[in-house]
Design a protein around this motif. Structure first.
Motif, short mmCIF file in Angstrom:
data_model
loop_
_atom_site.label_atom_id
_atom_site.label_comp_id
_atom_site.label_asym_id
_atom_site.label_seq_id
_atom_site.Cartn_x
_atom_site.Cartn_y
_atom_site.Cartn_z
N ASP A 1 -2.51 0.20 -1.26
CA ASP A 1 -3.62 0.95 -0.66
C ASP A 1 -4.95 0.58 -1.32
O ASP A 1 -5.60 1.42 -1.93
CB ASP A 1 -3.35 2.45 -0.78
CG ASP A 1 -4.28 3.25 0.12
OD1 ASP A 1 -4.96 2.62 0.97
OD2 ASP A 1 -4.36 4.48 -0.03
N SER B 1 -3.84 -1.45 -6.54
CA SER B 1 -3.33 -1.26 -5.18
C SER B 1 -2.50 0.01 -5.06
O SER B 1 -2.10 0.41 -3.98
CB SER B 1 -2.48 -2.46 -4.77
OG SER B 1 -1.22 -2.37 -5.42
N THR C 1 3.71 1.27 -1.58
CA THR C 1 2.48 1.43 -0.82
C THR C 1 1.37 0.60 -1.49
O THR C 1 1.16 0.69 -2.69
CB THR C 1 2.03 2.89 -0.79
OG1 THR C 1 2.20 3.44 -2.09
CG2 THR C 1 2.79 3.69 0.23
N ASP D 1 -1.14 4.01 -5.37
CA ASP D 1 -1.56 5.40 -5.39
C ASP D 1 -0.94 6.08 -6.61
O ASP D 1 -0.19 5.45 -7.36
CB ASP D 1 -1.15 6.09 -4.08
CG ASP D 1 0.32 5.88 -3.78
OD1 ASP D 1 1.03 5.34 -4.66
OD2 ASP D 1 0.76 6.26 -2.69
N GLY E 1 -7.95 2.52 0.44
CA GLY E 1 -7.99 3.94 0.08
C GLY E 1 -8.57 4.13 -1.31
O GLY E 1 -9.44 4.99 -1.53
#
Lengths: 288, 315
Positions: free
Chosen positions: A57, A37, A55, A39, A60
């Motif tokens: 993501d 999850s 974050t 970055d 993404g």
């Protein structure tokens, strides 16, 4: 007089011990779920490695995974699927026929050939990789999909399982009755014997498909074109690249983590949904 | 017509048929038997016997820069069994088998016995979770543990930091052995557990009842009844794990890139054969190593099964 029903057994200490074991077996999954999850800053920022960063993501990272290098990862997944299905189905068809043949016909050379199959159980599959590679390279078969699919068709353990199952679950009397009613040998096999063998067929299919999906050494040796790689070899290559240049490959690490997560999802789903089938079949090999 | 027979299943079925039909029936048995077994037989010959024969053939030659390829009989094997790389790799997999196989079997047996004794929603859930790593490709399992061991991503630094201790580095020379033992145990213990659990579930519970009447406790039932009765299943997983471990390749090959310097290209015999064949294009010697290794495993396992066959093994 009625006997008292035994109390359901709780055994708290054993359950606690079991709890610890479950945690141990799940830690790697948890790590991958959490870290896929993140970055790059979340991954390398020195935060808690077993908990989510600020974050989250997933989308993404997924998008990155499937677009990186013209979507090569999606191709690897498709290749793995093809190899698992072709190898799994092919090996199962051969094993079911051979197991039935060994169990139900007393043909000349049966004992000797069955002894050969049992001996082959003890030949490790990896020992065959380099010899098979060299034979295939004589025929120009290396670096093709056949180089991975054909060797997966060989499944002596499947033949052994089907033999045991056909011997015990398909009574000769039923086959003879079908023959007496005028059914040919093939029809007797397909319409009478096969339905009785179905649980073992599912098990052999699952086991051989999983073996093909998990295969690493064979495709690693056979394939040089990365568009033919299964996902195991592909991720192995990525991991080698990422470790070789530590600093310049931060984005590759997050792709590998996401890639590992995505690659285990199909099998985990298959195992959960089909658990009724494989559990029955696994006991066949263990008990006899 | 065939009569119902109480004969053992291996008795020839053609026995009851009238003499004049017998020859025809026997012929049909031969033809149909081979039709069913034939397709697998072709694959068996083409993908097992032929490669092995070819590898054996190649292993009897040597390629030299001067003079080309020449027949050397067993020189490659003599070279292998005096080659420090091959010998140290073999010694490693033997040591590794001696530690990891008993560990895996003990863990699997303990879990199977617990799951067989205690039944609750939680134990059913546990059974699935413990089995889950079997569904994971060994490569992905090694990648996952590589992350957990790593100094930059893994939780060990944080965990040991809490107590102010230095974290163990499972990718270093001292601990890589245990790092790999852990990966292998994680990967396979659940699978072995399922096999043993299935065998335990096949035991008639009346036996436990009888033992309890005779005053046997829970431990005695486990040690004296359960374990002896699942001996064939234990033997099966022992053989499987032995075959797999002596061929050790995937996990060290994957962890190699993370543990630079710790895991050499000749870490296990299989890795060494791979390096000889693919990195150095030394196919004759690679064949010899593959063949020698496969042969040792085959003979070793066969001898083992032969010695234990009194116990009515799975074969």
């Amino acid at each position: 007089m009625m006997r008292a029903r035994p109390r359901p057994q709780r055994h708290l200490p054993l359950q606690v011990l079991l709890g610890f074991l479950v945690v141990y077996f799940l830690v790697p999954f948890w790590w991958v779920i959490v870290n896929s999850s993140k970055d790059a800053p979340g991954l390398f920022g020195g935060g808690n490695t077993l908990w989510f960063a600020d974050t989250i993501d997933y989308l993404g990272n997924l998008q990155q995974l499937f677009t990186y290098d013209n979507g090569i990862y999606g191709r690897w997944i498709l290749n793995s699927t093809l190899y698992a299905l072709a190898g799994g189905i092919g090996a199962t068809v051969l094993a079911v026929m051979a197991g039935y043949g060994f169990a139900k016909y007393r043909f000349a050379g049966r004992r000797f050939s069955f002894a050969l199959v049992l001996g082959a159980l003890m030949v490790p599959a990896t020992a065959l990789v380099i010899p098979t590679f060299m034979m295939f390279s004589e025929f120009g078969l290396t670096n093709t999909i056949w180089a991975v699919i054909l060797p997966s068709l060989l499944n002596p353990f499947g033949v052994y399982l089907m033999h045991v199952y056909a011997r015990d679950a398909v009574p000769d009397e039923i086959l003879d009755a079908a023959r007496a009613d005028g059914a040919g040998e093939i029809r007797t096999f397909l319409q009478v014997a096969f339905p009785l063998m179905r649980p073992a067929v599912v098990t052999v299919l699952l086991l051989s498909a999983v073996a093909s999906w998990n295969n690493y050494f064979l495709p690693l040796a056979m394939l040089s074109d990365n568009r033919l790689f299964p996902v195991t070899v592909g991720l192995g290559v990525w991991q080698g690249i990422a470790s070789a240049n530590n600093a310049g490959s931060t984005s590759l690490w997050s792709l590998i983590i996401m890639g590992a997560l995505v690659s285990v999802v199909p099998l985990v789903i298959a195992f959960f949904t089909l658990q009724r089938h494989w559990r029955g079949g696994l006991s066949v090999g263990g008990l006899r | 017509m065939t009569l119902l027979t109480t004969d053992t299943k291996s008795a020839p079925r053609a026995r009851d048929k009238t003499p004049d039909r017998r020859g025809k029936v026997r012929l049909r048995e031969h033809v149909m038997g081979w039709l069913f077994v034939g397709p697998f037989g072709i694959v068996f010959l083409a993908l097992l016997i032929a490669p092995l024969a070819y590898a054996l053939y190649l292993s009897l030659f040597q390629k030299k820069l001067i003079g080309g390829t020449s027949f050397v009989l067993f020189d490659n094997y003599v070279k292998a069994f005096t080659d420090p790389s091959f010998l140290s790799g073999s010694w490693f997999v033997i040591r590794f088998s001696l530690v990891s196989i008993p560990l895996q079997i003990i863990v699997a047996l303990a879990m199977a016995l617990i799951l067989d004794t205690v039944t609750s929603l939680f134990t059913r859930f546990s059974r699935l979770m413990i089995f889950l790593p079997y569904a994971i490709p060994t490569v992905i399992g090694a990648v996952m543990w590589g992350f957990l061991y790593s100094k930059s991503f893994g939780p060990l630094t944080d965990l040991f930091g809490l107590f102010g201790a230095t974290p163990p580095d499972f990718l270093s020379g001292n601990l890589i052995f245990y790092g790999l033992v852990n990966v292998v145990t994680w990967q396979w213990a659940g699978y072995y557990m399922i096999i043993l659990y299935a065998a335990l579930q096949g035991i008639d519970p009346a036996l436990y009842e009888a033992a309890r009447m005779d005053g046997a406790g829970r431990w005695q039932i486990a040690l004296r009844i359960k374990i002896p009765l699942i001996a064939p299943a234990l033997l099966l997983i022992l053989v499987f794990s032995l075959i797999g471990t002596l061929q050790f390749f995937n996990e060290p090959q994957i962890l190699r890139s993370l543990a630079a310097g710790t895991i050499g290209p000749d870490f296990t015999p299989n890795m060494y054969a791979y390096q000889q064949a693919f990195a150095l294009a030394n196919f004759n010697y690679g064949s010899a190593i593959s063949f020698a290794l496969g042969g040792i495993v085959f003979v070793g396992v066969y001898a083992f099964l032969f010695l234990t066959r009194k116990r009515r093994t799975f074969l």
